[in-house]
Design a protein around this motif. Structure first.
Motif, PDB file in Angstrom:
ATOM      1  N   ALA A   7     -13.115  -0.627  -9.574  1.00 14.80           N
ATOM      2  CA  ALA A   7     -12.181   0.452  -9.217  1.00 14.80           C
ATOM      3  C   ALA A   7     -10.787  -0.125  -9.017  1.00 14.80           C
ATOM      4  O   ALA A   7     -10.621  -1.187  -8.408  1.00 14.80           O
ATOM      5  CB  ALA A   7     -12.654   1.146  -7.946  1.00 14.80           C
ATOM      6  N   ILE A   8      -9.813   0.548  -9.560  1.00 16.65           N
ATOM      7  CA  ILE A   8      -8.430   0.098  -9.451  1.00 16.65           C
ATOM      8  C   ILE A   8      -7.721   0.947  -8.400  1.00 16.65           C
ATOM      9  O   ILE A   8      -7.719   2.183  -8.450  1.00 16.65           O
ATOM     10  CB  ILE A   8      -7.701   0.225 -10.796  1.00 16.65           C
ATOM     11  N   ASP A   9      -7.131   0.291  -7.426  1.00 10.68           N
ATOM     12  CA  ASP A   9      -6.393   0.980  -6.364  1.00 10.68           C
ATOM     13  C   ASP A   9      -4.959   1.219  -6.836  1.00 10.68           C
ATOM     14  O   ASP A   9      -4.077   0.394  -6.627  1.00 10.68           O
ATOM     15  CB  ASP A   9      -6.418   0.134  -5.091  1.00 10.68           C
ATOM     16  N   ARG A  10      -4.756   2.336  -7.496  1.00  8.74           N
ATOM     17  CA  ARG A  10      -3.422   2.634  -8.033  1.00  8.74           C
ATOM     18  C   ARG A  10      -2.449   3.071  -6.935  1.00  8.74           C
ATOM     19  O   ARG A  10      -1.231   2.879  -7.056  1.00  8.74           O
ATOM     20  CB  ARG A  10      -3.523   3.722  -9.103  1.00  8.74           C
ATOM     21  N   PHE A  11      -2.974   3.677  -5.873  1.00  7.08           N
ATOM     22  CA  PHE A  11      -2.092   4.159  -4.809  1.00  7.08           C
ATOM     23  C   PHE A  11      -1.345   2.994  -4.149  1.00  7.08           C
ATOM     24  O   PHE A  11      -0.151   3.096  -3.867  1.00  7.08           O
ATOM     25  CB  PHE A  11      -2.895   4.928  -3.760  1.00  7.08           C
ATOM     26  N   SER A  12      -2.046   1.904  -3.905  1.00  9.66           N
ATOM     27  CA  SER A  12      -1.409   0.759  -3.249  1.00  9.66           C
ATOM     28  C   SER A  12      -0.324   0.127  -4.108  1.00  9.66           C
ATOM     29  O   SER A  12       0.522  -0.616  -3.599  1.00  9.66           O
ATOM     30  CB  SER A  12      -2.462  -0.292  -2.879  1.00  9.66           C
ATOM     31  N   GLU A  13      -0.358   0.410  -5.424  1.00  9.94           N
ATOM     32  CA  GLU A  13       0.631  -0.168  -6.320  1.00  9.94           C
ATOM     33  C   GLU A  13       1.891   0.681  -6.446  1.00  9.94           C
ATOM     34  O   GLU A  13       2.859   0.276  -7.093  1.00  9.94           O
ATOM     35  CB  GLU A  13       0.012  -0.362  -7.709  1.00  9.94           C
ATOM     36  N   LEU A  14       1.897   1.856  -5.836  1.00  5.47           N
ATOM     37  CA  LEU A  14       3.058   2.737  -5.934  1.00  5.47           C
ATOM     38  C   LEU A  14       4.242   2.160  -5.170  1.00  5.47           C
ATOM     39  O   LEU A  14       4.060   1.470  -4.161  1.00  5.47           O
ATOM     40  CB  LEU A  14       2.727   4.121  -5.361  1.00  5.47           C
ATOM     41  N   PRO A  15       5.459   2.446  -5.622  1.00  2.00           N
ATOM     42  CA  PRO A  15       6.642   2.045  -4.844  1.00  2.00           C
ATOM     43  C   PRO A  15       6.595   2.654  -3.450  1.00  2.00           C
ATOM     44  O   PRO A  15       6.032   3.731  -3.238  1.00  2.00           O
ATOM     45  CB  PRO A  15       7.807   2.620  -5.666  1.00  2.00           C
ATOM     46  N   SER A  36      -7.549   3.200   5.562  1.00  4.86           N
ATOM     47  CA  SER A  36      -8.730   2.338   5.495  1.00  4.86           C
ATOM     48  C   SER A  36      -8.992   1.802   4.087  1.00  4.86           C
ATOM     49  O   SER A  36      -9.896   0.989   3.887  1.00  4.86           O
ATOM     50  CB  SER A  36      -9.968   3.103   5.992  1.00  4.86           C
ATOM     51  N   LEU A  37      -8.205   2.234   3.106  1.00  4.26           N
ATOM     52  CA  LEU A  37      -8.458   1.839   1.725  1.00  4.26           C
ATOM     53  C   LEU A  37      -8.065   0.393   1.441  1.00  4.26           C
ATOM     54  O   LEU A  37      -8.708  -0.276   0.640  1.00  4.26           O
ATOM     55  CB  LEU A  37      -7.700   2.772   0.768  1.00  4.26           C
ATOM     56  N   SER A  38      -6.999  -0.067   2.059  1.00  5.48           N
ATOM     57  CA  SER A  38      -6.525  -1.421   1.785  1.00  5.48           C
ATOM     58  C   SER A  38      -5.577  -1.849   2.893  1.00  5.48           C
ATOM     59  O   SER A  38      -5.147  -1.034   3.724  1.00  5.48           O
ATOM     60  CB  SER A  38      -5.798  -1.480   0.432  1.00  5.48           C
ATOM     61  N   LYS A  39      -5.230  -3.141   2.895  1.00  5.06           N
ATOM     62  CA  LYS A  39      -4.285  -3.636   3.887  1.00  5.06           C
ATOM     63  C   LYS A  39      -2.915  -2.995   3.708  1.00  5.06           C
ATOM     64  O   LYS A  39      -2.224  -2.690   4.686  1.00  5.06           O
ATOM     65  CB  LYS A  39      -4.169  -5.159   3.780  1.00  5.06           C
ATOM     66  N   ARG A  40      -2.507  -2.793   2.456  1.00  4.92           N
ATOM     67  CA  ARG A  40      -1.196  -2.176   2.232  1.00  4.92           C
ATOM     68  C   ARG A  40      -1.194  -0.736   2.708  1.00  4.92           C
ATOM     69  O   ARG A  40      -0.214  -0.259   3.294  1.00  4.92           O
ATOM     70  CB  ARG A  40      -0.804  -2.226   0.761  1.00  4.92           C
ATOM     71  N   CYS A  41      -2.304  -0.010   2.498  1.00  4.48           N
ATOM     72  CA  CYS A  41      -2.390   1.370   2.977  1.00  4.48           C
ATOM     73  C   CYS A  41      -2.330   1.419   4.499  1.00  4.48           C
ATOM     74  O   CYS A  41      -1.764   2.348   5.081  1.00  4.48           O
ATOM     75  CB  CYS A  41      -3.678   2.024   2.487  1.00  4.48           C
ATOM     76  N   SER A  42      -2.911   0.422   5.138  1.00  6.21           N
ATOM     77  CA  SER A  42      -2.842   0.346   6.591  1.00  6.21           C
ATOM     78  C   SER A  42      -1.403   0.173   7.052  1.00  6.21           C
ATOM     79  O   SER A  42      -0.965   0.789   8.031  1.00  6.21           O
ATOM     80  CB  SER A  42      -3.707  -0.804   7.098  1.00  6.21           C
ATOM     81  N   ARG A  43      -0.649  -0.651   6.333  1.00  2.21           N
ATOM     82  CA  ARG A  43       0.759  -0.836   6.681  1.00  2.21           C
ATOM     83  C   ARG A  43       1.564   0.423   6.406  1.00  2.21           C
ATOM     84  O   ARG A  43       2.514   0.738   7.136  1.00  2.21           O
ATOM     85  CB  ARG A  43       1.335  -2.032   5.920  1.00  2.21           C
ATOM     86  N   LEU A  44       1.185   1.142   5.346  1.00  2.00           N
ATOM     87  CA  LEU A  44       1.885   2.387   5.031  1.00  2.00           C
ATOM     88  C   LEU A  44       1.726   3.409   6.152  1.00  2.00           C
ATOM     89  O   LEU A  44       2.650   4.169   6.452  1.00  2.00           O
ATOM     90  CB  LEU A  44       1.356   2.971   3.719  1.00  2.00           C
ATOM     91  N   ARG A  45       0.568   3.442   6.765  1.00  2.00           N
ATOM     92  CA  ARG A  45       0.335   4.368   7.878  1.00  2.00           C
ATOM     93  C   ARG A  45       1.313   4.103   9.016  1.00  2.00           C
ATOM     94  O   ARG A  45       1.794   5.034   9.673  1.00  2.00           O
ATOM     95  CB  ARG A  45      -1.097   4.214   8.382  1.00  2.00           C
TER      96      ARG A  45
END
Length: 316
Positions: A7-15, A36-45
């Motif tokens: 599975a490719i996490d495309r959301f975490s790759e967005l600007p 909870s999807l990824s470390k970058r998503c956690s930072r986005l929160r």
């Protein structure tokens, strides 16, 4: 050999700006799930400049213990935001929408203080009348929200005396306000009702000497039963020296107030439009769900024209 799918996490790759924009449409409960999807998503929160404190799952608010657990989780989230080292000046919280429904929280003053401290950088504040009565209740001195320039309060009941007391506390906390709206929520019907709706006249508001009034440029005020809303609108119209535009929303049975508003002694050259709220004609004989009831706003008077019939395309 079985084929391995990755599975490719495309959301975490967005600007960053695009990811923040997408998250701005989600309530905090859904943003937490995304984190909870990824470390970058956690930072986005934690870095998202827009947070919506509403639309909590019903199972989170059924009992006192569940509501307390929800409060504590929100408290931890706001502390994490405040301590987040990934936040730069651009990523500070700028817009927040808060909807609370219960006073039954241990040490409510402390919780409210932490909440207001955590949103001290907010520029656009949205809240409903119940939240205003909780967070800015009489007897509680709120922390200043000096960055707030745009305030919108949703109402679905009449402006009673208790709400006026909360509004007074709220107005003291926003000295740099330039845009104010007090109107019904578009997605819900206006319920009306209530008692003690005429306890505060223009003289009361004049005694408050609010700092924000001299900065105010745009106002939307929906008049409800009783005189509290009308007296506030008249006060702002007469004392906001830099006011540019005021929209006053009335109902057909409040038509007698229109001449009074037009005769107000303004200290500015503001344009004042009076919009009458009329229930939209139905084409079906079936009784609709109240949540789908619509209204039209029809301009019936303005500062430059005694009576117009121009139709304003707005759903309320």
């Amino acid at each position: 050999m079985a084929e391995i799918q990755v599975a490719i996490d495309r959301f975490s790759e967005l600007p960053l700006e695009i990811a923040h924009h997408i998250l701005s449409f989600l309530p905090i409960a859904d943003v937490t799930r995304v984190s909870s999807l990824s470390k970058r998503c956690s930072r986005l929160r934690l870095s998202n400049p827009t947070v919506n404190f509403h639309s909590f799952p019903s199972e989170s608010t059924l009992t006192f213990q569940k509501r307390l657990k929800l409060w504590n989780s929100l408290d931890r989230f706001l502390v994490q935001r405040r301590n987040n080292k990934h936040l730069g000046e651009m990523h500070r919280l700028e817009q927040v929408e808060i909807s609370l429904s219960s006073y039954h929280v241990n040490d409510l003053d402390r919780v409210c203080e932490q909440l207001l401290h955590s949103i001290s950088s907010v520029k656009y504040l949205r809240l409903d009348q119940v939240t205003a009565k909780i967070v800015f209740r009489e007897g509680f001195t709120p922390a200043p929200l000096g960055n707030v320039c745009n305030l919108r309060m949703w109402i679905w009941c009449n402006i009673d005396d208790k709400l006026v007391a909360a509004m007074t506390s709220l107005f003291r906390a926003v000295p740099n306000l330039t845009t104010l709206s007090v109107s019904s929520y578009p997605e819900y019907p206006f319920l009306g009702g209530g008692t003690n709706l005429s306890g505060f006249d223009k003289g009361y508001w004049e005694l408050q000497r609010f700092d924000f009034v001299r900065n105010l440029e745009q106002v939307t005020m929906e008049l409800t039963s009783g005189s509290n809303g009308y007296e506030l609108a008249k006060y702002l119209l007469e004392h906001a020296c830099n006011l540019k535009m005021m929209l006053v929303i009335t109902t057909p049975d409040q038509s007698s107030l229109v001449p009074e508003i037009r005769r107000s002694n303004r200290t500015s050259n503001a344009t004042v439009d009076i919009l009458e709220k009329r229930r939209r004609n139905r084409t079906s004989n079936t009784t609709p769900d109240h949540s789908s009831v619509g209204y039209d706003l029809v301009k019936i008077a303005s500062s430059s024209c005694l009576m117009t019939k121009s139709h304003v395309e707005m759903n309320v």
